[in-house]
Design a protein around this motif. Structure first.
Motif, mmCIF file in Angstrom:
data_model
loop_
_atom_site.group_PDB
_atom_site.id
_atom_site.type_symbol
_atom_site.label_atom_id
_atom_site.label_comp_id
_atom_site.label_asym_id
_atom_site.label_seq_id
_atom_site.Cartn_x
_atom_site.Cartn_y
_atom_site.Cartn_z
ATOM 1 N N SER A 1 0.830 -1.216 0.000
ATOM 2 C CA SER A 1 0.000 0.000 0.000
ATOM 3 C C SER A 1 0.862 1.263 0.000
ATOM 4 N N ILE A 2 1.928 1.252 0.822
ATOM 5 C CA ILE A 2 2.825 2.416 0.873
ATOM 6 C C ILE A 2 3.517 2.605 -0.473
ATOM 7 N N THR A 3 3.923 1.486 -1.084
ATOM 8 C CA THR A 3 4.563 1.543 -2.403
ATOM 9 C C THR A 3 3.627 2.168 -3.426
ATOM 10 N N GLY A 4 2.369 1.778 -3.381
ATOM 11 C CA GLY A 4 1.375 2.349 -4.290
ATOM 12 C C GLY A 4 1.201 3.846 -4.080
ATOM 13 N N LEU A 5 1.185 4.282 -2.824
ATOM 14 C CA LEU A 5 1.043 5.708 -2.529
ATOM 15 C C LEU A 5 2.262 6.502 -3.021
ATOM 16 N N LEU A 6 3.461 5.926 -2.859
ATOM 17 C CA LEU A 6 4.673 6.591 -3.332
ATOM 18 C C LEU A 6 4.677 6.730 -4.855
ATOM 19 N N ILE A 7 4.181 5.678 -5.546
ATOM 20 C CA ILE A 7 4.093 5.745 -7.006
ATOM 21 C C ILE A 7 3.116 6.847 -7.417
ATOM 22 N N ALA A 8 1.984 6.909 -6.706
ATOM 23 C CA ALA A 8 0.993 7.965 -6.996
ATOM 24 C C ALA A 8 1.601 9.340 -6.748
ATOM 25 N N LEU A 9 2.368 9.506 -5.658
ATOM 26 C CA LEU A 9 3.032 10.779 -5.350
ATOM 27 C C LEU A 9 4.008 11.156 -6.456
ATOM 28 N N GLY A 10 4.791 10.166 -6.925
ATOM 29 C CA GLY A 10 5.759 10.439 -7.989
ATOM 30 C C GLY A 10 5.080 10.873 -9.277
ATOM 31 N N LEU A 11 3.988 10.222 -9.647
ATOM 32 C CA LEU A 11 3.275 10.568 -10.884
ATOM 33 C C LEU A 11 2.656 11.952 -10.789
ATOM 34 N N ILE A 12 2.100 12.287 -9.612
ATOM 35 C CA ILE A 12 1.494 13.626 -9.424
ATOM 36 C C ILE A 12 2.568 14.707 -9.525
ATOM 37 N N SER A 13 3.711 14.473 -8.862
ATOM 38 C CA SER A 13 4.778 15.479 -8.887
ATOM 39 C C SER A 13 5.333 15.677 -10.291
ATOM 40 N N HIS A 14 5.313 14.600 -11.103
ATOM 41 C CA HIS A 14 5.859 14.691 -12.457
ATOM 42 C C HIS A 14 4.885 15.373 -13.422
ATOM 43 N N PHE A 15 3.621 14.922 -13.420
ATOM 44 C CA PHE A 15 2.676 15.415 -14.427
ATOM 45 C C PHE A 15 1.982 16.720 -14.033
ATOM 46 N N ILE A 16 1.911 17.008 -12.734
ATOM 47 C CA ILE A 16 1.220 18.240 -12.320
ATOM 48 C C ILE A 16 2.224 19.337 -11.959
ATOM 49 N N PHE A 17 3.271 18.976 -11.180
ATOM 50 C CA PHE A 17 4.201 19.991 -10.710
ATOM 51 C C PHE A 17 5.540 19.962 -11.453
ATOM 52 N N ALA A 18 5.750 18.982 -12.340
ATOM 53 C CA ALA A 18 6.983 18.861 -13.122
ATOM 54 C C ALA A 18 8.220 18.869 -12.238
ATOM 55 N N ASN A 19 8.124 18.216 -11.064
ATOM 56 C CA ASN A 19 9.222 18.169 -10.102
ATOM 57 C C ASN A 19 9.956 16.827 -10.246
ATOM 58 N N THR A 20 11.121 16.876 -10.892
ATOM 59 C CA THR A 20 11.876 15.657 -11.171
ATOM 60 C C THR A 20 12.460 15.036 -9.908
ATOM 61 N N THR A 21 12.866 15.886 -8.947
ATOM 62 C CA THR A 21 13.487 15.382 -7.712
ATOM 63 C C THR A 21 12.525 14.508 -6.915
ATOM 64 N N ILE A 22 11.313 15.036 -6.695
ATOM 65 C CA ILE A 22 10.310 14.260 -5.952
ATOM 66 C C ILE A 22 9.925 13.007 -6.741
ATOM 67 N N PHE A 23 9.815 13.158 -8.072
ATOM 68 C CA PHE A 23 9.452 12.037 -8.949
ATOM 69 C C PHE A 23 10.458 10.897 -8.775
ATOM 70 N N ASN A 24 11.747 11.188 -8.912
ATOM 71 C CA ASN A 24 12.782 10.158 -8.800
ATOM 72 C C ASN A 24 12.874 9.595 -7.381
ATOM 73 N N SER A 25 12.795 10.495 -6.395
ATOM 74 C CA SER A 25 12.918 10.057 -4.996
ATOM 75 C C SER A 25 11.778 9.108 -4.619
ATOM 76 N N ALA A 26 10.559 9.477 -5.005
ATOM 77 C CA ALA A 26 9.390 8.645 -4.673
ATOM 78 C C ALA A 26 9.512 7.262 -5.308
ATOM 79 N N PHE A 27 9.949 7.205 -6.576
ATOM 80 C CA PHE A 27 10.043 5.921 -7.256
ATOM 81 C C PHE A 27 11.213 5.080 -6.742
ATOM 82 N N ILE A 28 12.320 5.732 -6.363
ATOM 83 C CA ILE A 28 13.461 4.982 -5.799
ATOM 84 C C ILE A 28 13.073 4.351 -4.459
ATOM 85 N N ILE A 29 12.452 5.176 -3.599
ATOM 86 C CA ILE A 29 12.033 4.650 -2.289
ATOM 87 C C ILE A 29 11.008 3.525 -2.472
ATOM 88 N N ALA A 30 10.060 3.737 -3.392
ATOM 89 C CA ALA A 30 9.032 2.710 -3.669
ATOM 90 C C ALA A 30 9.685 1.417 -4.156
#
Length: 616
Positions: free
Chosen positions: A14-43
């Protein structure tokens, strides 16, 4: 530490799924590469932890499991900085594992429902005669228990006083309530629909019919079929083969991403889950319908059977024969009937029971030196007389002559479906008795259903005379009928059919049927048969409900077909994915894993259809 990680695997998913959702939101809505990569690495790291632990545990016992493939694929994806793929692969794999476990738990609902039906308390008669509610563990054999309307019957027992109607659906699959009165048998876990009775406890706890049913279903659902064992062996070489192919792809192409994708696409997840979930669902359906399969191996044998052998008495017939004719040749009929009653009172054979019921008004005399003649009858000393009771074989062995008139009347009774009991006193024939057992209602229609389901040979084997079994054959439309058979004759006949290449089912209910029940590919015992017959069988029809037999065969065939469908789906998906990887450009790790999980869902849904199966 390892135990805790695996224990909370679903929460990690469940946590992994939430991190993936966070990464996708940061990428497609806020265009934040750092959060995108960090969320997916941790996931990726978080999701890979329980998977890699499972892979490590498998490697410790020298098994290269699917978890090993996924672990290597995730590490490789992180190495080439494909964080999105690695995170999605771990999440989908964990989600698939969760889905498998949840489904197996649901398909095991037969055990859960049975366990919930188990009575927890009982109203027990105390020393002063009053009844008090006690824990079921405090009930012992011989205790007197009170059961009122709406209550569960707590033990197997016999009614001592009162009467009422009992719903035995969870034991026999029969929905109509049965009337129970004095001396009738009742079963633990059944429900008193209407009335009040007192019962004496005969079997309690795990020894009760209900306790044995739960034990049998648990053992059956935990057993493995031949197909499951094949898949276990298949996985042992399949997984290393995929690893080898992935390595060869990397050596030849130097394309790390392609090699990792091969590992992901080669995961046979649906193959591993498809067969067990089919078998468990089929066994659960049987338990709900009064049919106990003692293992998934039985299902595949039964589904492919082409010959069914039946015992006659208590299987095709009701097992409650009645005396139809008495022909007396002696000088004192009352004396001879009393001697016959005295001998038969010592036996629980169905024919003896019929004679005892018929002659209940006569005097029972003391017996000495009883000798049972196998396949012949009984010789006993009663009040100074030598009394021989049995068939023609016994009379011949004892050198007791049978006149032409006797043989003529005997043959006439046999042709009309009677079993013959001859009685001689002091080596002289005094009585010829015909006993007839009625065919079970609806058996003929049930046998026709078996034929429509693919059974080629329906054969009756019986210790009764040939004339009687011929009569049953004609009435029921059987393929063959063989009479005058001893237990070893039945077993030898069964072996000859097996040696000719037939898959043989044997159905019986007596102690003398046990050798054949154990020898047949599938032995089926009638539920109210002897404990020995039930223990040596592979399938039990509860309450001797013969009309459950076509449902059992239809369910076995449907389960076997469902299992093969799931294997085909699983293998087909892997082939399609690998071909798509070679001949298309759209295939990737995450898409491949998504298709894998979708295939797992498909085989699960396919198996779940078995839970609602009913023979039409």
């Amino acid at each position: 530490m390892q135990h805790n990680i695996l224990k909370y695997k679903n929460k990690i998913m469940s946590i992994t799924g939430l991190l993936i959702a966070l990464g996708l939101i940061s990428h497609f809505i806020f265009a934040n590469t750092t959060i995108f990569n960090s969320a997916f690495i941790i996931a990726s790291i978080l999701g890979a932890t329980p998977i890699s632990l499972q892979a490590y545990q498998a490697m410790k016992v020298k098994v290269v499991s699917i978890d090993v493939l996924v672990t290597i694929a995730v590490i490789g994806a992180l190495f080439i900085q494909n964080y999105e793929e690695s995170a999605i692969v771990t999440f989908l794999f964990l989600f698939g594992s969760y889905l498998e476990q949840r489904t197996l738990n649901q398909t095991r609902s037969a055990i859960k429902e049975l366990t919930e039906m188990a009575p927890e308390t009982a109203f027990k008669q105390l020393t002063g005669g009053q009844f008090a509610e006690v824990d079921i563990d405090e009930v012992e054999e011989g205790d007197i228990l009170l059961v009122k309307t709406g209550a569960k019957i707590p033990v197997d027992g016999r009614v001592t006083t009162g009467k009422g109607y009992v719903n035995e659906a969870n034991i026999t699959g029969e929905s109509l309530p049965l009337k129970k009165e004095k001396d009738d048998e009742v079963f633990a876990g059944t429900i008193m629909d209407n009335g009040t009775i007192q019962i004496v406890a005969d079997r309690v706890g795990e020894d009760s019919t209900f306790g044995k049913i739960i034990e049998l279903v648990e053992e059956a659902q935990d057993s493995k079929s031949e197909a499951e064992r094949f898949i276990d062996q298949f996985s042992r070489w399949y997984t290393p083969a995929v690893l080898t192919i992935g390595l060869l792809v990397w050596v030849l192409t130097k394309d790390t991403e392609l090699a990792i994708t091969v590992l992901v696409l080669g995961c046979p997840g649906a193959l591993v889950i498809g067969v067990p979930v089919s078998n468990v669902a089929g066994i659960g359906n049987g338990a709900k319908n009064g049919i106990l399969f003692k293992g998934s191996e039985v299902i595949s044998h039964f589904a492919n059977a082409d010959t069914v052998l039946f015992d006659k008495t208590g299987t095709l017939t009701e097992g409650k024969p009645e005396v139809s004719d008495i022909i007396h040749y002696g000088n004192n009929q009352e004396e001879d009937l009393s001697l016959l009653l005295s001998v038969e009172s010592e036996s629980d054979h169905p024919l003896a029971v019929a004679i005892v019921n018929k002659l209940a008004q006569y005097k029972v005399r003391p017996i000495e030196n009883t000798q049972v003649v196998k396949g012949g009858g009984v010789i006993a000393h009663v009040d100074g007389h030598v009394v021989s009771v049995g068939n023609k074989t016994l009379m011949k062995q004892e050198s007791i002559p049978l006149s032409d008139d006797v043989l003529k009347k005997l043959n006439k009774l046999e042709r009309t479906g009677n079993s013959i009991v001859l009685t001689a006193v002091d080596h002289k024939l005094v009585m010829l008795m015909g006993i007839r057992d009625k065919v079970r209602p609806g058996v003929k229609q049930d046998l026709q259903k078996l034929k429509s389901l693919g059974i080629k040979n329906l054969i009756v084997l019986s210790g009764d005379n040939q004339g009687t079994v011929n009569s049953v054959k004609k009435e029921l439309g059987l393929t063959e009928a063989h009479g005058d058979m001893l237990p070893e004759d039945k077993q030898a006949f069964l072996k000859r059919r097996q040696d000719s290449g037939e898959i043989v089912v044997f159905i019986g209910d007596g102690v003398n049927d046990s050798p054949s029940l154990a020898t047949a590919e599938v032995g089926i015992a009638m539920g109210n048969g002897t404990d020995v017959a039930i223990e040596s069988s592979d399938i039990v029809l509860m309450n001797s409900n013969f009309n459950r037999l076509p449902h059992a065969l239809g369910l076995a065939k449907r389960t076997y077909a469902n299992m093969r469908q799931n294997i085909l789906i699983a293998v087909g998906v892997v082939i399609i994915l690998l071909v798509s990887l070679i001949f298309s450009e759209w295939m990737s790790m995450s898409i491949g894993m998504l298709v894998h999980e979708a295939s797992i869902l498909v085989v699960i849904l396919n198996a779940m259809r078995l839970r609602g199966y009913q023979l039409r």
